[in-house]
Write an enzyme that holds these catalytic residues in place. Structure first.
Site, mmCIF file in Angstrom:
data_model
loop_
_atom_site.group_PDB
_atom_site.id
_atom_site.type_symbol
_atom_site.label_atom_id
_atom_site.label_comp_id
_atom_site.label_asym_id
_atom_site.label_seq_id
_atom_site.Cartn_x
_atom_site.Cartn_y
_atom_site.Cartn_z
ATOM 1 N N VAL A 11 0.825 -1.210 0.000
ATOM 2 C CA VAL A 11 0.000 0.000 0.000
ATOM 3 C C VAL A 11 0.862 1.264 0.000
ATOM 4 O O VAL A 11 0.654 2.170 -0.804
ATOM 5 C CB VAL A 11 -0.973 -0.011 1.210
ATOM 6 C CG1 VAL A 11 -1.636 1.339 1.403
ATOM 7 C CG2 VAL A 11 -2.036 -1.086 0.991
ATOM 8 N N GLU A 154 -7.628 2.301 2.273
ATOM 9 C CA GLU A 154 -7.207 2.049 0.893
ATOM 10 C C GLU A 154 -7.988 0.870 0.302
ATOM 11 O O GLU A 154 -8.185 -0.132 0.968
ATOM 12 C CB GLU A 154 -5.695 1.747 0.894
ATOM 13 C CG GLU A 154 -5.121 1.524 -0.479
ATOM 14 C CD GLU A 154 -5.523 2.617 -1.465
ATOM 15 O OE1 GLU A 154 -5.290 3.802 -1.191
ATOM 16 O OE2 GLU A 154 -6.091 2.267 -2.512
ATOM 17 N N LYS A 210 -14.158 0.484 5.513
ATOM 18 C CA LYS A 210 -13.182 -0.444 4.912
ATOM 19 C C LYS A 210 -13.508 -1.895 5.303
ATOM 20 O O LYS A 210 -13.499 -2.807 4.476
ATOM 21 C CB LYS A 210 -11.775 -0.058 5.373
ATOM 22 C CG LYS A 210 -10.693 -1.031 4.983
ATOM 23 C CD LYS A 210 -10.446 -1.071 3.486
ATOM 24 C CE LYS A 210 -9.566 -2.250 3.128
ATOM 25 N NZ LYS A 210 -9.333 -2.381 1.715
ATOM 26 N N ILE A 256 -18.916 -13.010 -7.807
ATOM 27 C CA ILE A 256 -19.791 -14.160 -7.509
ATOM 28 C C ILE A 256 -19.212 -15.413 -8.169
ATOM 29 O O ILE A 256 -19.960 -16.276 -8.616
ATOM 30 C CB ILE A 256 -21.264 -13.906 -7.904
ATOM 31 C CG1 ILE A 256 -21.391 -13.475 -9.367
ATOM 32 C CG2 ILE A 256 -21.910 -12.893 -6.988
ATOM 33 C CD1 ILE A 256 -22.846 -13.458 -9.846
ATOM 34 N N GLY A 259 -14.851 -20.853 -6.002
ATOM 35 C CA GLY A 259 -13.477 -21.303 -6.184
ATOM 36 C C GLY A 259 -12.950 -22.004 -4.961
ATOM 37 O O GLY A 259 -13.722 -22.560 -4.162
ATOM 38 N N GLY A 263 -8.242 -15.756 -0.010
ATOM 39 C CA GLY A 263 -7.019 -15.665 0.805
ATOM 40 C C GLY A 263 -6.520 -14.241 0.738
ATOM 41 O O GLY A 263 -7.310 -13.308 0.612
ATOM 42 N N CYS A 266 -5.776 -9.409 3.156
ATOM 43 C CA CYS A 266 -6.851 -8.535 3.645
ATOM 44 C C CYS A 266 -8.108 -9.261 4.101
ATOM 45 O O CYS A 266 -8.480 -9.155 5.269
ATOM 46 C CB CYS A 266 -7.193 -7.500 2.581
ATOM 47 S SG CYS A 266 -5.849 -6.328 2.337
ATOM 48 N N LYS A 269 -7.975 -11.489 7.411
ATOM 49 C CA LYS A 269 -7.701 -10.766 8.662
ATOM 50 C C LYS A 269 -8.781 -9.708 8.939
ATOM 51 O O LYS A 269 -9.132 -9.476 10.085
ATOM 52 C CB LYS A 269 -6.297 -10.157 8.632
ATOM 53 C CG LYS A 269 -6.176 -8.795 8.021
ATOM 54 C CD LYS A 269 -4.810 -8.179 8.268
ATOM 55 C CE LYS A 269 -4.567 -6.979 7.365
ATOM 56 N NZ LYS A 269 -5.502 -5.879 7.511
#
Ligand SMILES: NC(=O)c1ccc[n+]([C@@H]2O[C@H](COP(=O)([O-])OP(=O)(O)OC[C@H]3O[C@@H](n4cnc5c(N)ncnc54)[C@H](O)[C@@H]3O)[C@@H](O)[C@H]2O)c1
Length: 438
Positions: A11, A154, A210, A256, A259, A263, A266, A269
């Site tokens: 970032v 962000e 966010k 949509i 899979g 992971g 972001c 967590k």
């Protein structure tokens, strides 16, 4: 205008380089001295399309510089961005030690008015903690220097970070002063020429926006994965369901795709952290708890399909893994589904040959050089294997050379964790082909 960006990771580096591109003078800081030494020479620590050119161009124009001294970096900065990591604690809450240690250091060295902007993803109340921490240091220094705090989460996506930053859908800014709002409006003006808005709000709402965004996206993925698993049980095709519901404008066709689970640095967590925020406030976010459970189950589904095909007899089998990063166009493997699957394969004593266009050095950091065999060409991973597991939908995997695969593989088994292959093409060629939800 001079700005400082503290933390030069995914970032911070993109933020710094993109602001420099608009003519702002940017000083980027990091505690990792090796990273700074390399960045000064234009060596980029991450794989992100377009970033190297952008960084080199702005270094050459003297608009972008790197330092390990926060004190030097904030000397003339009108705006100071905090863009350090906020990894999960044991209990799921966001670890704020990096953010707060930066805040303390700002307080130790601030000598003029500045807007201190938290860009890291942080729980509600963090900007106020940043403010108190800076104030405490100023009091210790017997100084009464005015400053403002702001929240500016962000939304860039790894893999298209530069484009996302230069042409954002929206910019979210939480402020508590007109002066800070005007400063940030001026700084962001060049990015708003595409007509997309800068949305000002209070700091608390900005911080929570966010988490709400990432939680909603994670929810869509887990919802589709749950539906996909039901499709398999009842004989429906999730691709048809996806098209059927995606054409409803109230639902839309983005995010949509079923899979092998979500992971990255972001979603996992941030879902955990917002669940924790709710708990700390005496509330239970039931939907998100289920989103997390569904995802944990989904992350090993590719392994489970393999185990089912071989009726649990996996010891000594040899598999090829295509794709290691958590999504295409990045080398980031944080929380990648490939890690969950590889761990299960190793536990089952399966031999693994892996290929990823850019993430193999990351995988080596995780597993060392000898646990997995790495190859430089996807087809070389297939020799004498019992199955191919597709974990990341890199473009180069999309069109298969079926004849070549048939020649190289021992058993013709493909488990497609990203639903990119055509069932009839592979079945007609004698493959046992397993996808998600069809
Ligand atoms: N990666 C993404 O796609 C993404 C997208 C949106 C938001 N975010 C959020 O942005 C924040 C940063 O994420 P990232 O992926 O860039 O992390 P990162 O781990 O890539 O980078 C963080 C950097 O901060 C540096 N750092 C730590 N402490 C420091 C200090 N005291 N002074 C200076 N530098 C310090 C680290 O050395 C590291 O280089 C996180 O809160 C994350 O949730 C990330």
């Amino acid at each position: 205008m001079n700005i400082s960006v503290i933390g030069s990771g995914y970032v911070g580096l993109v933020t710094g380089a993109c602001f420099a591109e608009t003519g702002v003078t940017v000083s980027c800081v990091d505690v990792n001295e090796k990273k700074i030494k390399n960045l000064k020479k234009g060596i980029i620590p991450i794989w992100e399309p377009g970033l190297e050119d952008l960084v080199k161009r702005n270094i050459a124009k003297k608009r972008l510089s790197f330092t390990s001294s926060l004190k030097d970096s904030i000397q003339n900065a009108e705006v100071i961005f905090i863009a350090v990591g906020t990894p999960p604690e044991e209990d799921g809450s966001a670890d704020l030690k990096y953010v707060l240690s930066v805040a303390k250091e700002i307080g130790l060295h601030l000598n003029h008015y500045a807007v201190v902007v938290t860009k890291s993803t942080v729980p509600v109340g963090t900007s106020q903690k940043v403010k108190r921490s800076i104030q405490n240091e100023l009091i210790k220094r017997n100084l009464d220097i005015p400053f403002d705090v702001a929240s500016n989460p962000e939304f860039l996506k790894e893999g298209s970070a530069i484009d996302d930053f230069l042409k954002p859908d929206r910019i979210i800014v939480g402020t508590e002063s007109d002066k800070a709002q005007k400063t940030l409006e001026r700084l962001y003006k060049p990015f708003l020429l595409n007509g997309h808005p800068i949305i000002f709000m209070d700091i608390t709402s900005s911080e929570l926006t966010k988490y709400a965004a990432n939680a909603m996206l994670a929810t869509r993925i887990s919802f589709m994965n749950d539906m996909a698993n039901l499709c398999e049980l009842v004989g429906a095709d999730i691709n048809m369901i996806r098209k059927g519901i995606g054409s409803d404008p109230r639902i839309g066709n983005k995010f949509i795709y079923p899979g092998a689970g979500y992971g990255g640095s972001c979603f996992p967590k941030d879902v955990k952290a917002v669940i924790k925020t709710a708990e700390n406030n005496g509330y239970s976010l039931e939907v998100l708890k289920a989103v997390e459970r569904v995802n944990n189950r989904q992350k090993i589904i590719v392994f489970q399909k393999l185990a089912r095909h071989f009726e649990g007899q996996l010891k000594g089998k040899k598999v090829a893994v295509w794709g290691l990063s958590f999504k295409p166009n990045t080398d980031d493997m944080r929380e990648a589904p490939s890690l969950a699957v590889i761990d299960k394969l190793l536990e089952a004593e399966v031999q693994i040959t892996a290929y990823d266009p850019v993430a193999m050095p990351e995988a080596k950091k995780h597993y060392g050089d000898n646990v997995i065999c790495y190859v430089d060409n996807p087809y070389d991973a297939l020799d004498n294997t019992n199955a191919l597991l597709l974990m990341t939908e890199w473009n180069e995997f999309r069109i298969l050379n079926v004849e070549e695969i048939k020649k190289r593989m021992k058993d013709h088994v493909i488990i497609d964790g990203r639903n990119i292959y055509d069932t009839s093409e592979l079945s007609n060629n004698g493959f046992s082909y397993y996808a998600i939800g069809k």
